[in-house]
Design a protein around this motif. Structure first.
Motif, PDB file in Angstrom:
ATOM      1  N   GLU A   1       0.879  -1.090  -0.050  1.00 25.77           N
ATOM      2  CA  GLU A   1      -0.017  -0.066   0.046  1.00 25.77           C
ATOM      3  C   GLU A   1       0.707   1.383   0.106  1.00 25.77           C
ATOM      4  O   GLU A   1       0.627   2.122  -0.665  1.00 25.77           O
ATOM      5  CB  GLU A   1      -1.040   0.160   1.120  1.00 25.77           C
ATOM      6  N   ASP A   2       1.709   1.333   0.793  1.00 22.32           N
ATOM      7  CA  ASP A   2       2.744   2.553   0.884  1.00 22.32           C
ATOM      8  C   ASP A   2       3.559   2.434  -0.390  1.00 22.32           C
ATOM      9  O   ASP A   2       3.703   3.606  -1.024  1.00 22.32           O
ATOM     10  CB  ASP A   2       3.646   2.505   2.089  1.00 22.32           C
ATOM     11  N   ALA A   3       3.903   1.314  -1.032  1.00 17.59           N
ATOM     12  CA  ALA A   3       4.819   1.477  -1.861  1.00 17.59           C
ATOM     13  C   ALA A   3       4.141   1.901  -3.431  1.00 17.59           C
ATOM     14  O   ALA A   3       4.735   2.595  -4.142  1.00 17.59           O
ATOM     15  CB  ALA A   3       5.489   0.014  -2.538  1.00 17.59           C
ATOM     16  N   PHE A   4       2.765   1.507  -3.580  1.00 21.83           N
ATOM     17  CA  PHE A   4       2.300   1.869  -4.774  1.00 21.83           C
ATOM     18  C   PHE A   4       1.334   2.932  -4.911  1.00 21.83           C
ATOM     19  O   PHE A   4       0.822   3.512  -5.794  1.00 21.83           O
ATOM     20  CB  PHE A   4       1.499   0.518  -5.252  1.00 21.83           C
ATOM     21  N   LYS A   5       1.103   3.753  -3.512  1.00 19.07           N
ATOM     22  CA  LYS A   5       0.409   4.826  -3.576  1.00 19.07           C
ATOM     23  C   LYS A   5       0.929   6.117  -4.430  1.00 19.07           C
ATOM     24  O   LYS A   5       0.162   7.018  -4.855  1.00 19.07           O
ATOM     25  CB  LYS A   5       0.136   5.265  -2.377  1.00 19.07           C
ATOM     26  N   SER A   6       2.103   6.017  -4.648  1.00 22.08           N
ATOM     27  CA  SER A   6       2.901   7.040  -5.471  1.00 22.08           C
ATOM     28  C   SER A   6       3.190   6.641  -6.999  1.00 22.08           C
ATOM     29  O   SER A   6       3.811   7.427  -7.654  1.00 22.08           O
ATOM     30  CB  SER A   6       4.167   7.457  -4.830  1.00 22.08           C
ATOM     31  N   ILE A   7       2.708   5.399  -7.275  1.00 31.05           N
ATOM     32  CA  ILE A   7       2.969   4.863  -8.680  1.00 31.05           C
ATOM     33  C   ILE A   7       1.793   5.123  -9.552  1.00 31.05           C
ATOM     34  O   ILE A   7       0.638   4.741  -9.157  1.00 31.05           O
ATOM     35  CB  ILE A   7       3.416   3.419  -8.479  1.00 31.05           C
ATOM     36  N   SER A   8       1.897   5.892 -10.559  1.00 32.75           N
ATOM     37  CA  SER A   8       0.630   6.078 -11.431  1.00 32.75           C
ATOM     38  C   SER A   8       0.929   5.186 -12.885  1.00 32.75           C
ATOM     39  O   SER A   8       1.786   4.511 -13.172  1.00 32.75           O
ATOM     40  CB  SER A   8       0.715   7.746 -11.935  1.00 32.75           C
ATOM     41  N   PHE A   9      -0.124   5.329 -13.599  1.00 31.99           N
ATOM     42  CA  PHE A   9      -0.019   4.421 -14.904  1.00 31.99           C
ATOM     43  C   PHE A   9       0.857   5.203 -15.725  1.00 31.99           C
ATOM     44  O   PHE A   9       1.440   4.236 -16.623  1.00 31.99           O
ATOM     45  CB  PHE A   9      -1.539   4.898 -15.561  1.00 31.99           C
ATOM     46  N   LEU A  10       1.180   6.361 -15.689  1.00 35.26           N
ATOM     47  CA  LEU A  10       2.129   7.050 -16.665  1.00 35.26           C
ATOM     48  C   LEU A  10       3.732   6.114 -16.208  1.00 35.26           C
ATOM     49  O   LEU A  10       4.492   6.081 -17.217  1.00 35.26           O
ATOM     50  CB  LEU A  10       2.435   8.358 -16.295  1.00 35.26           C
ATOM     51  N   ASP A  11       3.796   5.908 -15.210  1.00 38.62           N
ATOM     52  CA  ASP A  11       5.127   5.372 -14.531  1.00 38.62           C
ATOM     53  C   ASP A  11       4.936   3.946 -15.136  1.00 38.62           C
ATOM     54  O   ASP A  11       6.308   3.623 -15.568  1.00 38.62           O
ATOM     55  CB  ASP A  11       5.131   5.303 -12.976  1.00 38.62           C
ATOM     56  N   LEU A  12       4.149   3.236 -15.146  1.00 38.20           N
ATOM     57  CA  LEU A  12       4.078   1.968 -15.551  1.00 38.20           C
ATOM     58  C   LEU A  12       4.210   1.711 -17.128  1.00 38.20           C
ATOM     59  O   LEU A  12       5.094   1.034 -17.726  1.00 38.20           O
ATOM     60  CB  LEU A  12       2.695   1.191 -15.086  1.00 38.20           C
ATOM     61  N   PHE A  13       3.561   2.544 -17.694  1.00 42.19           N
ATOM     62  CA  PHE A  13       3.801   2.854 -19.056  1.00 42.19           C
ATOM     63  C   PHE A  13       4.891   3.253 -19.529  1.00 42.19           C
ATOM     64  O   PHE A  13       5.502   2.670 -20.623  1.00 42.19           O
ATOM     65  CB  PHE A  13       2.631   3.660 -19.920  1.00 42.19           C
ATOM     66  N   SER A  14       5.420   4.213 -19.094  1.00 40.97           N
ATOM     67  CA  SER A  14       6.956   4.765 -19.421  1.00 40.97           C
ATOM     68  C   SER A  14       8.030   3.683 -18.983  1.00 40.97           C
ATOM     69  O   SER A  14       9.042   3.364 -19.855  1.00 40.97           O
ATOM     70  CB  SER A  14       7.191   5.886 -18.620  1.00 40.97           C
ATOM     71  N   SER A  15       7.736   2.742 -18.099  1.00 40.38           N
ATOM     72  CA  SER A  15       8.702   1.765 -17.874  1.00 40.38           C
ATOM     73  C   SER A  15       8.857   0.616 -18.907  1.00 40.38           C
ATOM     74  O   SER A  15       9.746   0.292 -19.386  1.00 40.38           O
ATOM     75  CB  SER A  15       8.368   1.225 -16.326  1.00 40.38           C
ATOM     76  N   LEU A  16       7.499   0.293 -19.231  1.00 38.38           N
ATOM     77  CA  LEU A  16       7.314  -0.742 -20.221  1.00 38.38           C
ATOM     78  C   LEU A  16       7.846  -0.157 -21.615  1.00 38.38           C
ATOM     79  O   LEU A  16       8.432  -0.931 -22.317  1.00 38.38           O
ATOM     80  CB  LEU A  16       5.802  -0.946 -20.402  1.00 38.38           C
ATOM     81  N   PHE A  17       7.412   0.958 -21.945  1.00 34.77           N
ATOM     82  CA  PHE A  17       7.958   1.451 -23.126  1.00 34.77           C
ATOM     83  C   PHE A  17       9.416   1.893 -23.178  1.00 34.77           C
ATOM     84  O   PHE A  17       9.983   1.288 -24.324  1.00 34.77           O
ATOM     85  CB  PHE A  17       7.421   2.949 -23.209  1.00 34.77           C
ATOM     86  N   LYS A  18      10.125   1.878 -22.097  1.00 31.79           N
ATOM     87  CA  LYS A  18      11.574   2.060 -22.127  1.00 31.79           C
ATOM     88  C   LYS A  18      12.289   0.581 -22.320  1.00 31.79           C
ATOM     89  O   LYS A  18      12.926   0.462 -23.072  1.00 31.79           O
ATOM     90  CB  LYS A  18      12.184   2.720 -20.756  1.00 31.79           C
TER      91      LYS A  18
END
Length: 260
Positions: free
Chosen positions: A187-204
């Motif tokens: 809960e603490d780890a992923f409250k600051s993670i957005s969809f943009l973070d996931l998308f940019s990571s996979l795109f990279k």
């Protein structure tokens, strides 16, 4: 003397332009061949197995140690400001946004890129590629297209796996020191993670995978000078891939920050 120096510089510049032209034609040929039959699905699946499954042990160890060490090194700095509770969020941001795709790409550049460069280089200097052309087989599609597609598909999957084992290593360290439960950590780890973070990571990771495959195949497919050329192709595949990965990392981060 000055004329000789100008001649050398001009010759090197012409050689650079010719190489850039070869790289451009190589990439264009890939995008043409990838949509044309026959489709080498069996070879592509085999390459996915070679690149993905056979890299799992190294990726697991590297990702786990990365999460564990990053958490351990970050704790004292946060504790000085009384912000140790922010540690899961900090680690998640660092691993998912940057470390997972970057570490995976660098490991793959060293392991996968060198293997591709050496394998295709040895086939080139022993004239196996020429033999495939004589036997009415398209060596570019069978050897190059399948490997580039495989790296482009598998590096993002390996990057997600690296993020998972990295967070697992972080949780073990946090749990030992703060007795934090898994649900509270997530809960603490992923409250600051957005969809943009996931998308940019996979795109990279996808861009890195394409780069590793394309550079390794280009260096191996165009190698020469016997066994010396094979070693040079493997070495160039690693060095050039890592250099381009860092450049792409900077560019993608700038674009994502502008969007954010």
């Amino acid at each position: 003397m000055k004329r000789s120096g100008r001649y050398v510089i001009s010759k090197r510049f012409d050689k650079l332009l010719l190489q850039l032209s070869d790289i451009y034609q190589f990439i264009i040929r890939f995008f043409k061949e990838v949509f044309l039959p026959p489709y080498e699905f069996k070879e592509m699946v085999r390459q996915c197995y070679e690149i993905g499954y056979k890299s799992l042990a190294l990726i697991t160890l590297t990702g786990f140690i990365t999460g564990l060490v990053f958490t351990k090194q970050s704790r004292p700095s946060l504790a000085e400001f009384g912000a140790a509770s922010w540690l899961p969020s900090l680690v998640a941001i660092a691993i998912i946004r940057a470390l997972a795709p970057l570490v995976t790409a660098l490991i793959a550049a060293g392991k996968v890129g060198s293997n591709i460069g050496a394998e295709l280089g040895s086939m080139k200097v022993t004239e196996q590629i020429d033999a495939m052309e004589v036997s009415a087989t398209n060596p570019f599609k069978f050897l190059v297209v399948t490997r580039i597609i495989a790296t482009t598909l598998m590096i993002p999957i390996l990057a997600m796996y690296t993020g998972f084992v990295g967070m697992l290593g972080s949780f073990i360290n946090v749990s030992q020191n703060e007795q934090t439960s898994l649900s509270a950590f997530l809960e603490d780890a992923f409250k600051s993670i957005s969809f943009l973070d996931l998308f940019s990571s996979l795109f990279k990771a996808t861009v890195f995978g394409f780069t590793i495959g394309a550079v390794g195949c280009y260096q191996g497919y165009n190698s020469s000078k016997g066994t010396e050329g094979v070693g040079k192709a493997a070495n160039s595949a690693v060095v050039v891939s890592m250099f381009l990965i860092f450049i792409e990392e900077i560019l993608v981060v700038q674009v994502v920050n502008a969007i954010r």
